[in-house]
Design a protein around this motif. Structure first.
Motif, short mmCIF file in Angstrom:
data_model
loop_
_atom_site.label_atom_id
_atom_site.label_comp_id
_atom_site.label_asym_id
_atom_site.label_seq_id
_atom_site.Cartn_x
_atom_site.Cartn_y
_atom_site.Cartn_z
N MET A 1 0.85 -1.19 0.00
CA MET A 1 0.00 0.00 0.00
C MET A 1 0.88 1.24 0.00
SD MET A 1 -3.20 0.92 2.50
CE MET A 1 -2.25 0.99 4.00
N SER A 2 0.60 2.18 -0.88
CA SER A 2 1.41 3.38 -1.01
C SER A 2 1.10 4.37 0.10
CB SER A 2 1.16 4.03 -2.37
OG SER A 2 -0.16 4.53 -2.44
N LEU A 3 1.93 5.40 0.17
CA LEU A 3 1.73 6.45 1.17
C LEU A 3 0.40 7.15 0.97
CD1 LEU A 3 2.87 8.15 3.49
CD2 LEU A 3 4.01 9.59 1.78
N ASP A 4 0.04 7.38 -0.30
CA ASP A 4 -1.24 8.03 -0.59
C ASP A 4 -2.42 7.16 -0.16
OD1 ASP A 4 -0.05 10.26 -1.65
OD2 ASP A 4 -0.09 9.53 -3.71
N ASP A 5 -2.29 5.84 -0.31
CA ASP A 5 -3.34 4.93 0.13
C ASP A 5 -3.49 4.99 1.65
OD1 ASP A 5 -3.94 4.09 -2.41
OD2 ASP A 5 -2.59 2.37 -2.35
N ASP A 6 -2.35 5.03 2.34
CA ASP A 6 -2.36 5.17 3.80
C ASP A 6 -3.16 6.41 4.20
OD1 ASP A 6 -1.13 3.02 4.84
OD2 ASP A 6 0.80 3.97 5.22
N LYS A 7 -2.80 7.52 3.59
CA LYS A 7 -3.45 8.79 3.92
C LYS A 7 -4.95 8.74 3.62
CE LYS A 7 -1.58 12.56 2.58
NZ LYS A 7 -0.93 13.58 1.70
N GLU A 8 -5.30 8.12 2.50
CA GLU A 8 -6.71 8.03 2.12
C GLU A 8 -7.50 7.19 3.12
OE1 GLU A 8 -10.13 8.84 0.11
OE2 GLU A 8 -8.16 9.75 -0.13
N ALA A 9 -6.90 6.09 3.57
CA ALA A 9 -7.56 5.24 4.56
C ALA A 9 -7.76 6.00 5.87
CB ALA A 9 -6.73 3.98 4.81
N PHE A 10 -6.72 6.67 6.34
CA PHE A 10 -6.83 7.43 7.59
C PHE A 10 -7.83 8.58 7.45
CE2 PHE A 10 -2.17 6.07 8.17
CZ PHE A 10 -2.56 4.87 8.72
N ARG A 11 -7.86 9.17 6.27
CA ARG A 11 -8.81 10.27 6.03
C ARG A 11 -10.25 9.76 6.09
NH1 ARG A 11 -6.95 11.74 1.41
NH2 ARG A 11 -5.35 13.09 2.30
N ASN A 12 -10.47 8.57 5.54
CA ASN A 12 -11.81 7.98 5.60
C ASN A 12 -12.22 7.67 7.03
OD1 ASN A 12 -13.00 7.69 2.92
ND2 ASN A 12 -11.26 6.41 2.43
N PHE A 13 -11.28 7.14 7.80
CA PHE A 13 -11.58 6.82 9.20
C PHE A 13 -11.86 8.09 10.00
CE2 PHE A 13 -9.04 2.77 8.50
CZ PHE A 13 -10.16 1.95 8.57
N SER A 14 -11.05 9.11 9.79
CA SER A 14 -11.26 10.35 10.55
C SER A 14 -12.60 10.98 10.19
CB SER A 14 -10.11 11.34 10.29
OG SER A 14 -10.02 11.68 8.93
N LYS A 15 -12.98 10.94 8.91
CA LYS A 15 -14.29 11.45 8.51
C LYS A 15 -15.41 10.64 9.15
CE LYS A 15 -13.04 13.32 3.95
NZ LYS A 15 -13.22 13.15 2.49
N ALA A 16 -15.24 9.32 9.15
CA ALA A 16 -16.27 8.44 9.71
C ALA A 16 -16.53 8.77 11.18
CB ALA A 16 -15.85 6.98 9.56
N PHE A 17 -15.48 8.89 11.96
CA PHE A 17 -15.66 9.11 13.39
C PHE A 17 -16.05 10.55 13.72
CE2 PHE A 17 -13.12 5.18 13.49
CZ PHE A 17 -14.00 4.41 14.23
N LEU A 18 -15.68 11.49 12.87
CA LEU A 18 -16.16 12.86 13.06
C LEU A 18 -17.67 12.91 12.83
CD1 LEU A 18 -15.60 15.84 13.58
CD2 LEU A 18 -15.17 16.11 11.13
N ILE A 19 -18.13 12.24 11.79
CA ILE A 19 -19.57 12.17 11.50
C ILE A 19 -20.29 11.45 12.64
CG2 ILE A 19 -21.27 11.07 10.00
CD1 ILE A 19 -19.28 11.68 7.68
N ASN A 20 -19.68 10.37 13.12
CA ASN A 20 -20.24 9.62 14.23
C ASN A 20 -20.42 10.51 15.46
OD1 ASN A 20 -19.29 6.66 16.14
ND2 ASN A 20 -21.28 7.31 15.43
N PHE A 21 -19.43 11.35 15.72
CA PHE A 21 -19.49 12.26 16.87
C PHE A 21 -20.55 13.34 16.67
CE2 PHE A 21 -18.15 16.30 18.78
CZ PHE A 21 -18.20 15.94 20.12
N ILE A 22 -20.58 13.95 15.48
CA ILE A 22 -21.52 15.05 15.21
C ILE A 22 -22.96 14.58 15.33
CG2 ILE A 22 -22.38 16.61 13.43
CD1 ILE A 22 -19.49 16.88 12.44
N PHE A 23 -23.27 13.45 14.67
CA PHE A 23 -24.64 12.95 14.73
C PHE A 23 -24.98 12.44 16.13
CE2 PHE A 23 -24.36 13.16 10.16
CZ PHE A 23 -25.66 13.37 9.75
N GLY A 24 -23.98 11.91 16.83
CA GLY A 24 -24.20 11.51 18.21
C GLY A 24 -24.53 12.70 19.09
N LEU A 25 -23.83 13.81 18.87
CA LEU A 25 -24.09 15.03 19.63
C LEU A 25 -25.50 15.55 19.35
CD1 LEU A 25 -23.04 17.29 21.47
CD2 LEU A 25 -22.13 18.42 19.43
#
Length: 208
Positions: A1-25
């Motif tokens: 997995m390339s560096l860009d793939d790493d970043k894309e995966a982490f970006r997806n996870f961070s978006k997911a949990f930010l959305i999880n937090f916002i809707f939870g709030l």
């Protein structure tokens, strides 16, 4: 997995949990409003007896459920894509995809309690036992989904030696709302580290 793939995966996870937090709030706010409404609208009969809540509490309940469903769908969407990228280098995190789908499936149990809330049971579920039985099945499915998700997230934290993610994964079992913001910062930290934002800038070499 390339560096860009790493970043894309982490970006997806961070978006997911930010959305999880916002809707939870948002849901917490709705719950507070519903509780306040129920307390203020409660009428105690003069001659004693049961307390009867009045007022259309479901006017707050329905938007809360709809927002929960929307939030869960978006949450699972980003989780799925994050795990899809990560499993190319970490096959043992593929269980996170299963966990995400189970969580999404369990979230559709919320409309089941609409008839109970309105006091108008569906013809197919006249018995409260049937309601609770079906609701329990969805609950067990959701619990399994959370466990699989937590294991996958924890493994990512272990691989990249990120304590924030590991702690957030453990907290998610008990307090998903709080853990979501912890995991958001954990994955943002990994994303920034991979992009070189946290790299040390060395002083220029002397001319001689």
């Amino acid at each position: 997995m390339s560096l860009d793939d790493d970043k894309e995966a982490f970006r997806n996870f961070s978006k997911a949990f930010l959305i999880n937090f916002i809707f939870g709030l948002i849901n917490v706010i709705f719950i507070v409003i519903m509780v306040a409404w129920a307390i203020s609208a409660t009428v105690m009969p003069m001659g004693g007896g049961e307390v009867e809540p009045t007022g259309p509490i479901y006017a707050f309940f329905i938007p809360s459920v709809i927002l929960s469903l929307i939030g869960n769908i978006i949450f699972v969407y980003y989780l799925w894509h994050g795990f899809k990228i990560m499993e190319t280098v970490m096959p043992n995190v593929s269980i996170g995809k299963i966990g995400a789908l189970l969580l999404l499936f369990s979230s559709f149990s919320l409309p089941i309690i609409f008839p109970i809330f309105w006091g108008a049971p569906s013809p197919n579920f006249q018995s409260p036992v049937a309601y609770f039985g079906l609701f329990s099945i969805f609950g067990v499915v959701g619990l399994i989904g959370i466990i699989l998700l937590v294991i996958a997230i924890y493994r990512i934290g272990e691989k990249y030696d990120n304590t924030t993610i590991k702690v957030g994964a453990i907290i998610y079992i008990f307090l998903s709302f709080i853990a979501a913001i912890v995991l958001y910062f954990g994955f943002k930290e990994l994303e920034n580290r991979k992009s070189g934002k946290n790299s040390v800038i060395l002083p220029p070499q002397p001319p001689w």
